[in-house]
Design an enzyme around this catalytic site. Sequence first.
Site, mmCIF file in Angstrom:
data_model
loop_
_atom_site.group_PDB
_atom_site.id
_atom_site.type_symbol
_atom_site.label_atom_id
_atom_site.label_comp_id
_atom_site.label_asym_id
_atom_site.label_seq_id
_atom_site.Cartn_x
_atom_site.Cartn_y
_atom_site.Cartn_z
ATOM 1 C CG ASP A 52 -2.061 -0.972 1.074
ATOM 2 O OD1 ASP A 52 -2.129 -1.615 0.002
ATOM 3 O OD2 ASP A 52 -2.865 -1.109 2.013
ATOM 4 C CB ALA A 53 3.925 2.167 1.836
ATOM 5 C CD GLU A 57 -23.341 38.179 -13.954
ATOM 6 O OE1 GLU A 57 -23.567 37.326 -13.116
ATOM 7 O OE2 GLU A 57 -24.047 38.349 -14.948
ATOM 8 C CE LYS A 91 -15.324 34.354 -18.137
ATOM 9 N NZ LYS A 91 -14.464 33.269 -17.714
ATOM 10 C CG ASP A 131 -10.616 31.477 -12.507
ATOM 11 O OD1 ASP A 131 -11.021 30.736 -13.418
ATOM 12 O OD2 ASP A 131 -9.424 31.791 -12.361
ATOM 13 C CE1 TYR A 154 -22.958 31.424 -15.210
ATOM 14 C CE2 TYR A 154 -21.650 31.579 -13.217
ATOM 15 C CZ TYR A 154 -21.859 31.052 -14.474
ATOM 16 O OH TYR A 154 -20.970 30.151 -14.981
ATOM 17 C CE LYS A 191 -10.737 36.034 -18.880
ATOM 18 N NZ LYS A 191 -10.468 35.016 -19.852
ATOM 19 C CB CYS A 239 11.133 21.253 -42.937
ATOM 20 S SG CYS A 239 10.191 20.284 -41.752
ATOM 21 C CB CYS A 262 10.844 16.327 -43.802
ATOM 22 S SG CYS A 262 10.339 17.828 -44.665
ATOM 23 C CB CYS A 279 7.728 22.244 -44.146
ATOM 24 S SG CYS A 279 8.133 20.653 -44.847
ATOM 25 C CB CYS A 323 6.904 17.065 -44.042
ATOM 26 S SG CYS A 323 7.383 17.689 -42.416
HETATM 27 S S1 IVH Z 1 -22.762 33.602 -18.171
HETATM 28 C C1 IVH Z 1 -24.048 31.752 -22.311
HETATM 29 N N1 IVH Z 1 -21.809 34.656 -15.974
HETATM 30 O O1 IVH Z 1 -17.372 31.771 -17.793
HETATM 31 C C2 IVH Z 1 -23.023 32.172 -21.324
HETATM 32 N N2 IVH Z 1 -20.556 32.920 -17.004
HETATM 33 O O2 IVH Z 1 -16.106 31.939 -20.386
HETATM 34 C C3 IVH Z 1 -23.403 31.807 -19.945
HETATM 35 N N3 IVH Z 1 -18.529 32.288 -15.804
HETATM 36 O O3 IVH Z 1 -18.679 28.790 -19.040
HETATM 37 C C4 IVH Z 1 -22.347 32.143 -18.991
HETATM 38 N N4 IVH Z 1 -18.765 33.712 -14.149
HETATM 39 O O4 IVH Z 1 -18.319 28.963 -16.531
HETATM 40 C C5 IVH Z 1 -21.609 33.748 -16.946
HETATM 41 N N5 IVH Z 1 -21.101 35.636 -14.016
HETATM 42 C C6 IVH Z 1 -20.928 34.745 -14.968
HETATM 43 C C7 IVH Z 1 -19.802 33.885 -14.982
HETATM 44 C C8 IVH Z 1 -19.648 32.983 -16.024
HETATM 45 C C9 IVH Z 1 -18.017 32.744 -14.661
HETATM 46 C C10 IVH Z 1 -17.911 31.242 -16.622
HETATM 47 C C11 IVH Z 1 -18.840 30.145 -17.074
HETATM 48 C C12 IVH Z 1 -18.703 30.097 -18.566
HETATM 49 C C13 IVH Z 1 -17.398 30.778 -18.765
HETATM 50 C C14 IVH Z 1 -17.328 31.383 -20.140
#
Ligand code: IVH
Length: 718
Positions: free
Chosen positions: A44-45, A127, A129, A131, A237, A325, A430, A433, A448, A454
């Site tokens: 197991d170890a 709103e 986004k 992660d 959301y 972003k 290349c 090739c 190439c 290739c």
């Molecule tokens: S709306 C039709 N709202 O971002 C689109 N997405 O890059 C519906 N995500 O797959 C998504 N925060 O996993 C929405 N406030 C937010 C979000 C969000 C994170 C993610 C989600 C999506 C991805 C797209």
Amino acid sequence: MSPAEKPVDQLTQEEAAEELARLAAEIAKHDRLYHAEDKPVISDAEYDALRQRNAAIEARFPELMRADSPSRGVGAAPSATFAPVQHAKPMLSLDNVFTNGDVVDFVGSVRRFLALPTDAELVFTAEPKIDGLSMSLRYEKGRLVTAATRGDGTTGENVTANIRTLDEVPERLPAGAPDMIEVRGEVYMRRDDFIALNRRMAESGQAFANPRNSAAGSLRQKNAEVTRSRPLKFFAYAWGESSEPIAETQFEAVRRLADWGFVVNDLMVRCRSLDEMLGHYRSIEAMRATLPYDIDGVVYKVDRLDLQERLGFRSRSPRWATAHKFPAEKATTVLEKIEIQVGRTGAMTPVARLKPITVGGVVVTNATLHNEDYIRGIGNTGQPIREGRDIREGDTVIVQRAGDVIPQILDIVPEKRPAGSEPYRFPHVCPVCGSHAVREEGEAVWRCTGGLVCPAQAMERLRHFVSRNAMDIEGLGEKQIEFFFTHPDPALSIRAPADIFTLKKRQAASLTKLENIEGFGEVSVRKLLAAIDERREVALSRFLFALGIRHVGETNAKRLARHFVSFGKLREAVERARSPKGKGDPGNEEWREIVGVNGIGDVVAEALVDFFAEHHNRDALDSLLTEVSPVDEEEVGEVSSPVAGKTVVFTGALERMSRDEAKAMAERLGAKVAGSVSKKTDLVVAGPGAGSKLKQATDLGIEVIDENAWFERVGASL
Ligand code: IVH
């Protein structure tokens, strides 16, 4: 020293990948011996040590985590762990934008699509986004019935048992909620919870790279009790299919989700102007470091749901939303070497091998250098970049990573350039090739000229051919292709797509048996041959995409398949098409038909003609077609509407909608939209100012209507 003997922190990325493959196979073998055969051969170890090493390598190189990684399930094949679930409505992704100017363009594109006057009010929500990983929760009669990951957007994995362990996911919805609804949102882990969890896990030699990985790894546990012990959270959301409308605006819809017991993000606001959107972006950015969870941007969504409906979707993302972003994270490291990778079209891409460095929680060892000019400090319109500074081996470089995008080299640090360093000389042959390479007038790429001679090109094409969105042959991944491609025995070698399908016959007639070769057991060989046989019939769009024709990606493959329906018809048109020589030459009827397919222009048409003109390609195709039959794409007439299956051309000015909206609407109703009038056109919608197309239509006796008549005709189906 072999990679297996090296400490984890001394592995290069390649060695790490090799190690992960070895460990996955090794651990799977011991799992089988232990669970299925009851005959463990190690202690197991020793077994724990293998798993710990695997986890430690994954923590250092999260991007290398394998689909069959042992850490994805406890002692079981991952495919058997979670059953596939079809989403009732696809789970899409979001477009990314980075600058204020991009946001201006986004708002402009929405207004243009809707043909809104500049002074008309247009409200957006803004709103954070989150992660984490997205999740779709299906409720029927107020009860949670299925929870699914996003997967490829169409089919996710069934993780219902795991999701039920989250406190923030209600098991029941109150009376008043729709009879059926897919609630969507993000599963995530708070930063402090992540740190505490990692501290606990470190005791057993495991660790996650960042909160997102930690959330994903914790959710995808075979044993839901493990998930229960992990501090996972959920923000709602969005929603997918619903048996009834839930609100008139995005904002109110999210408020209803909150009423039903979901946690929603309290940083969502409504913005009535661009300034308000950008202002909210800045204030969220300022809070970013102090928020308890990781975010990577701000999402803007058109508030009114009726407008969202009109805006609809592109192939992968909605037109009514975008993600703004945050600027990418940066770090400084040394560029140790520049290497050339040869892709399936022969493009020679320079890649920087970097001294490993952590950027935004992920270890980076490679970065793309794009092309010769980029290395020399010249941008794609000939303008200087990095103030004209070139990039050399030995330079200290500033690396940037934005989301999941491949790392970029932003600049070099001139003061740190080693004395006596030389400008990089881009190879003119290349590296794989040895064929000579050419860089065409006006192009930035060296290619190439080896074609199928290739090995790099031939092998990359095969890898593409079998890949998931192409022929999707299970058990035939990158590694296996490399194995078969380089195998000297004619009974085993695969050099062209057709060879895949003759493998079984060649095997049967030969003394070399695959199952005797290391890495291929009897079961896996049987499965592989069955998976190959399963693809002898394949949808035309997949087949077209798999051919790897330049500019024919998934979207264009679908467009062509939908228009031509059968491979024979497409091939005939392309082989007869003559591309225009100079201005004024319309080509011929076939050429006009191809460029008339919605979304297909000269560039794609040219690439198709070139592909079919090449005798290598025709031969390879002919052999392939003796083994594989592309199945006619379903006629688009499935949607029932008065224009379903019809080919429509819009011309002249439209007053009630933009040209883009008209196109999207027609497609939603099952029509094909063409850019030019031909014998195949069924209907022309002409507005004021219509010219030659209107005349052609009248000459050909095609029905012509105006915009109001269009709405009368399709109104009931909208
Ligand atoms: S709306 C039709 N709202 O971002 C689109 N997405 O890059 C519906 N995500 O797959 C998504 N925060 O996993 C929405 N406030 C937010 C979000 C969000 C994170 C993610 C989600 C999506 C991805 C797209």
